[in-house]
Write a protein that holds these residues in place. Structure first.
Motif, PDB file in Angstrom:
ATOM      1  N   THR A 268     -15.674  30.657   9.708  1.00 37.30           N
ATOM      2  CA  THR A 268     -16.293  30.658   8.386  1.00 37.30           C
ATOM      3  C   THR A 268     -17.073  29.377   8.104  1.00 37.30           C
ATOM      4  O   THR A 268     -18.109  29.401   7.414  1.00 37.30           O
ATOM      5  N   LYS A 269     -16.616  28.238   8.638  1.00 36.96           N
ATOM      6  CA  LYS A 269     -17.258  26.950   8.381  1.00 36.96           C
ATOM      7  C   LYS A 269     -18.744  26.970   8.752  1.00 36.96           C
ATOM      8  O   LYS A 269     -19.584  26.456   8.004  1.00 36.96           O
ATOM      9  N   PHE A 270     -19.065  27.554   9.907  1.00 39.68           N
ATOM     10  CA  PHE A 270     -20.454  27.559  10.369  1.00 39.68           C
ATOM     11  C   PHE A 270     -21.331  28.437   9.472  1.00 39.68           C
ATOM     12  O   PHE A 270     -22.518  28.158   9.270  1.00 39.68           O
ATOM     13  N   VAL A 271     -20.753  29.494   8.929  1.00 33.88           N
ATOM     14  CA  VAL A 271     -21.492  30.353   7.999  1.00 33.88           C
ATOM     15  C   VAL A 271     -21.789  29.577   6.717  1.00 33.88           C
ATOM     16  O   VAL A 271     -22.900  29.629   6.185  1.00 33.88           O
ATOM     17  N   GLU A 272     -20.812  28.843   6.229  1.00 33.50           N
ATOM     18  CA  GLU A 272     -20.998  28.044   5.010  1.00 33.50           C
ATOM     19  C   GLU A 272     -22.041  26.955   5.221  1.00 33.50           C
ATOM     20  O   GLU A 272     -22.854  26.680   4.324  1.00 33.50           O
ATOM     21  N   PHE A 287     -33.216  38.717   9.499  1.00 33.42           N
ATOM     22  CA  PHE A 287     -32.765  39.656  10.518  1.00 33.42           C
ATOM     23  C   PHE A 287     -31.538  39.086  11.234  1.00 33.42           C
ATOM     24  O   PHE A 287     -31.446  37.876  11.453  1.00 33.42           O
ATOM     25  N   LEU A 288     -30.624  39.961  11.614  1.00 28.73           N
ATOM     26  CA  LEU A 288     -29.435  39.556  12.353  1.00 28.73           C
ATOM     27  C   LEU A 288     -29.557  40.047  13.789  1.00 28.73           C
ATOM     28  O   LEU A 288     -29.717  41.246  14.028  1.00 28.73           O
ATOM     29  N   VAL A 289     -29.489  39.110  14.730  1.00 30.68           N
ATOM     30  CA  VAL A 289     -29.632  39.438  16.148  1.00 30.68           C
ATOM     31  C   VAL A 289     -28.254  39.611  16.773  1.00 30.68           C
ATOM     32  O   VAL A 289     -27.382  38.748  16.655  1.00 30.68           O
ATOM     33  N   ASP A 298     -16.370  42.616  18.314  1.00 30.67           N
ATOM     34  CA  ASP A 298     -16.874  41.259  18.079  1.00 30.67           C
ATOM     35  C   ASP A 298     -18.116  41.294  17.187  1.00 30.67           C
ATOM     36  O   ASP A 298     -18.296  40.439  16.313  1.00 30.67           O
ATOM     37  N   MET A 299     -18.977  42.294  17.406  1.00 33.41           N
ATOM     38  CA  MET A 299     -20.164  42.429  16.560  1.00 33.41           C
ATOM     39  C   MET A 299     -19.758  42.759  15.124  1.00 33.41           C
ATOM     40  O   MET A 299     -20.391  42.296  14.174  1.00 33.41           O
ATOM     41  N   ASP A 300     -18.699  43.546  14.964  1.00 30.21           N
ATOM     42  CA  ASP A 300     -18.172  43.848  13.634  1.00 30.21           C
ATOM     43  C   ASP A 300     -17.816  42.572  12.884  1.00 30.21           C
ATOM     44  O   ASP A 300     -18.152  42.414  11.707  1.00 30.21           O
ATOM     45  N   ILE A 301     -17.127  41.669  13.579  1.00 25.25           N
ATOM     46  CA  ILE A 301     -16.695  40.417  12.950  1.00 25.25           C
ATOM     47  C   ILE A 301     -17.902  39.591  12.522  1.00 25.25           C
ATOM     48  O   ILE A 301     -17.936  39.040  11.416  1.00 25.25           O
ATOM     49  N   ILE A 302     -18.910  39.511  13.398  1.00 28.88           N
ATOM     50  CA  ILE A 302     -20.123  38.744  13.080  1.00 28.88           C
ATOM     51  C   ILE A 302     -20.808  39.324  11.845  1.00 28.88           C
ATOM     52  O   ILE A 302     -21.201  38.597  10.919  1.00 28.88           O
ATOM     53  N   ILE A 303     -20.963  40.643  11.809  1.00 25.80           N
ATOM     54  CA  ILE A 303     -21.638  41.289  10.680  1.00 25.80           C
ATOM     55  C   ILE A 303     -20.884  41.011   9.381  1.00 25.80           C
ATOM     56  O   ILE A 303     -21.485  40.708   8.346  1.00 25.80           O
ATOM     57  N   GLU A 304     -19.573  41.110   9.433  1.00 24.72           N
ATOM     58  CA  GLU A 304     -18.771  40.861   8.235  1.00 24.72           C
ATOM     59  C   GLU A 304     -18.877  39.408   7.776  1.00 24.72           C
ATOM     60  O   GLU A 304     -18.831  39.122   6.574  1.00 24.72           O
ATOM     61  N   ARG A 305     -19.024  38.466   8.730  1.00 25.18           N
ATOM     62  CA  ARG A 305     -19.198  37.059   8.360  1.00 25.18           C
ATOM     63  C   ARG A 305     -20.526  36.842   7.620  1.00 25.18           C
ATOM     64  O   ARG A 305     -20.649  35.950   6.791  1.00 25.18           O
ATOM     65  N   LEU A 331     -23.085  50.812  14.512  1.00 25.03           N
ATOM     66  CA  LEU A 331     -23.191  49.712  13.549  1.00 25.03           C
ATOM     67  C   LEU A 331     -24.202  50.018  12.448  1.00 25.03           C
ATOM     68  O   LEU A 331     -23.979  49.675  11.275  1.00 25.03           O
ATOM     69  N   MET A 332     -25.284  50.656  12.798  1.00 23.74           N
ATOM     70  CA  MET A 332     -26.286  51.010  11.791  1.00 23.74           C
ATOM     71  C   MET A 332     -25.693  51.959  10.749  1.00 23.74           C
ATOM     72  O   MET A 332     -25.907  51.802   9.550  1.00 23.74           O
ATOM     73  N   LEU A 333     -24.928  52.950  11.224  1.00 23.91           N
ATOM     74  CA  LEU A 333     -24.319  53.908  10.308  1.00 23.91           C
ATOM     75  C   LEU A 333     -23.180  53.284   9.505  1.00 23.91           C
ATOM     76  O   LEU A 333     -23.033  53.547   8.311  1.00 23.91           O
TER      77      LEU A 333
END
Length: 371
Positions: A268-272, A287-289, A298-305, A331-333
């Motif tokens: 979370t620190k890096f997102v903040e 855009f999110l790559v 793992d992609m789920d976690i990134i998207i939620e962050r 992920l799109m759906l």
């Protein structure tokens, strides 16, 4: 694991044979419909080919490390725990495959190859079941079998309806700032260079770059190299004040591309830190790559962050390095976020494709042969 191949006229008959040999604990590893030729190559018959397995339980441990001196005992314990964790993950994966294959039993043999294709592409179990039900209901309503071409057309119609509220397409050229986010290792900088090069060469736009990736010297130099080739200025932002100054210096540009730092955004620190550095109130497209070679969880976690960020669309990279792209649709759906581009190589600006529905559907069915 003991494995055996079965051939039968129907899936139900094949499953009956599997259960006779292995019982209800059997695991279906693969299933396929094959055609066998009869007399003189005529009178083709459809058969179902199933590979099943059984995880035999024995009194001996799965792995018994060699004897070691007493001081090495902790190493032996860690190795055993690691192996046990891997075995649990494998069993979980096999259980998922088993669940999906059991679901396929209710469909006619003609539909099995197409649904298995979706399964091998990594499409979520729930969407395979929905698609299978839609195709099967249509078959029963029309009271006829459908050719492979007709099946594909029906499947395409189903996906089109499923994705009707999901947007496709690259940058709009209506906003000045193009912000690209994503974790380390997904190819953000190369992707930015590809998009920027096309804006310059095809749309004749004046472009500039800002990089906030001050953690890796190599990242700055990589962007400088691309910028020099495109004869575009680069500004480096170490903090929010630098970012504001960079924006001011590049005001004469039509488009400003922002290359953010690739960090482990599971933390979370890096997102903040990113929220404090980049001014998201600007007239900006974000855009999110994500890399298609990453695990979907793992992609789920990134998207939620990144849920607090105004993500316009996904950009999926490295489609040339995987033969299963179903996770993109999953992920799109799941998040109701569209797709801007997908990339399939390192060449700039060639190896990037602006996404649309037809290309995505072709990519899903092509496997390792990309659209």
């Amino acid at each position: 694991m003991k494995m055996k191949k079965y051939t039968a006229s129907t899936m139900i008959e094949a499953m009956k044979k599997v259960r006779e040999d292995f019982g209800d604990d059997a695991v279906i590893l693969s299933s396929n419909v094959v055609k066998t030729k009869g007399f003189l190559g005529l009178f083709q018959k459809r058969s179902v080919e199933v590979v099943a397995g059984f995880d035999q339980k024995t009194e001996k441990p799965i792995y018994e490390p060699p004897a070691r001196p007493a001081v090495a005992a902790p190493v032996r314990t860690n190795a055993t725990e690691s192996l046990q964790a891997e075995m649990q993950e494998m069993k979980k994966m096999i259980k998922g495959m088993q669940q999906s294959d059991r679901t396929l039993e209710k469909y006619p043999d003609e539909l099995i190859p197409l649904l298995v294709k979706l399964q091998t592409q990594g499409l979520a179990y729930e969407y395979i079941a929905e698609a299978g039900d839609a195709l099967y209901d249509h078959m029963k309503k029309e009271k006829k079998d459908f050719t492979e071409t007709e099946q594909l057309e029906l499947l395409k119609q189903w996906f089109s309806a499923k994705l009707k509220d999901t947007s496709f397409g690259g940058i709009s050229y209506t906003k000045k700032y193009i912000n690209v986010l994503g974790p380390t290792g997904v190819g953000k900088t190369t992707t930015i260079a590809k998009i920027a090069a096309r804006a310059l060469l095809e749309e004749k736009k004046k472009i500039g770059f800002i990089t906030t990736d001050t953690y890796r010297i190599g990242a700055i130099e990589q962007l400088r190299t691309y910028a020099n080739l495109l004869q575009a200025p680069v500004e480096i932002a170490y903090n929010a004040a630098d970012f504001a100054a960079a924006i001011e210096k590049l005001q004469d540009r039509d488009l400003i591309f922002i290359d953010t730092a690739g960090r482990n955004y599971k933390e979370t620190k890096f997102v903040e830190d990113l929220q404090k550095l980049v001014d998201f109130s600007l007239d900006m497209e974000t855009f999110l790559v994500l890399s298609t070679t990453s695990k979907e969880q793992d992609m789920d976690i990134i998207i939620e962050r990144f849920e607090k960020f105004p993500i316009e669309k996904f950009i999926f990279t490295k489609t040339d390095e995987t033969s299963s792209v179903g996770s993109m649709i999953n992920l799109m759906l799941k998040y109701s976020i569209g797709m801007a581009y997908y990339t399939d190589g390192q060449e700039v600006p060639e190896d990037i494709t602006e996404a649309d529905f037809d290309k995505l559907f072709s990519l899903l069915l092509a496997g390792d042969q990309h659209a």
